[in-house]
Design a protein around this motif. Structure first.
Motif, PDB file in Angstrom:
ATOM      1  N   ASP A  35       0.861  -1.174   0.000  1.00  0.00           N
ATOM      2  CA  ASP A  35       0.000   0.000   0.000  1.00  0.00           C
ATOM      3  C   ASP A  35       0.908   1.238   0.000  1.00  0.00           C
ATOM      4  O   ASP A  35       1.803   1.360   0.845  1.00  0.00           O
ATOM      5  N   GLU A  37       0.417   4.471   0.698  1.00  0.00           N
ATOM      6  CA  GLU A  37       0.357   5.323   1.896  1.00  0.00           C
ATOM      7  C   GLU A  37       1.126   4.684   3.053  1.00  0.00           C
ATOM      8  O   GLU A  37       1.864   5.354   3.767  1.00  0.00           O
ATOM      9  N   GLU A  38       0.941   3.376   3.236  1.00  0.00           N
ATOM     10  CA  GLU A  38       1.648   2.662   4.296  1.00  0.00           C
ATOM     11  C   GLU A  38       3.154   2.704   4.047  1.00  0.00           C
ATOM     12  O   GLU A  38       3.952   2.910   4.970  1.00  0.00           O
ATOM     13  N   THR A  53       7.525  11.715  -0.176  1.00  0.00           N
ATOM     14  CA  THR A  53       6.173  12.206  -0.425  1.00  0.00           C
ATOM     15  C   THR A  53       5.625  11.459  -1.632  1.00  0.00           C
ATOM     16  O   THR A  53       6.375  10.797  -2.360  1.00  0.00           O
ATOM     17  N   THR A  54       4.342  11.594  -1.860  1.00  0.00           N
ATOM     18  CA  THR A  54       3.738  10.983  -3.047  1.00  0.00           C
ATOM     19  C   THR A  54       4.383  11.535  -4.309  1.00  0.00           C
ATOM     20  O   THR A  54       4.675  10.790  -5.251  1.00  0.00           O
TER      21      THR A  54
END
Length: 65
Positions: A35, A37-38, A53-54
């Motif tokens: 995942d 975000e994880e 960061t994304t």
């Protein structure tokens, strides 16, 4: 984006995702996926030299071999 930063993050992610996700507390699914975000949260908690960061992750995926 600084290429040195991108390369450093790429190597760190390679270590975490390919070789030892468990050292970062990350669990991959049955197909080897994590995942996002994880991944970001756990990498930043672990103390990566660069805050992931994304946007940085997207850049590394698109531009670093």
């Amino acid at each position: 984006m600084n290429e040195k930063t991108a390369k450093s993050v790429s190597k760190f992610l390679s270590l975490v995702l390919r070789h030892s996700p468990e050292t970062n507390g990350l669990e991959l699914d049955e197909n080897g996926w994590a995942d996002v975000e994880e991944l970001i949260i756990k990498c930043n908690k672990k103390g990566s030299l660069n805050k992931i960061t994304t946007e940085l992750l997207d850049y590394v995926v698109e531009n670093n071999d």
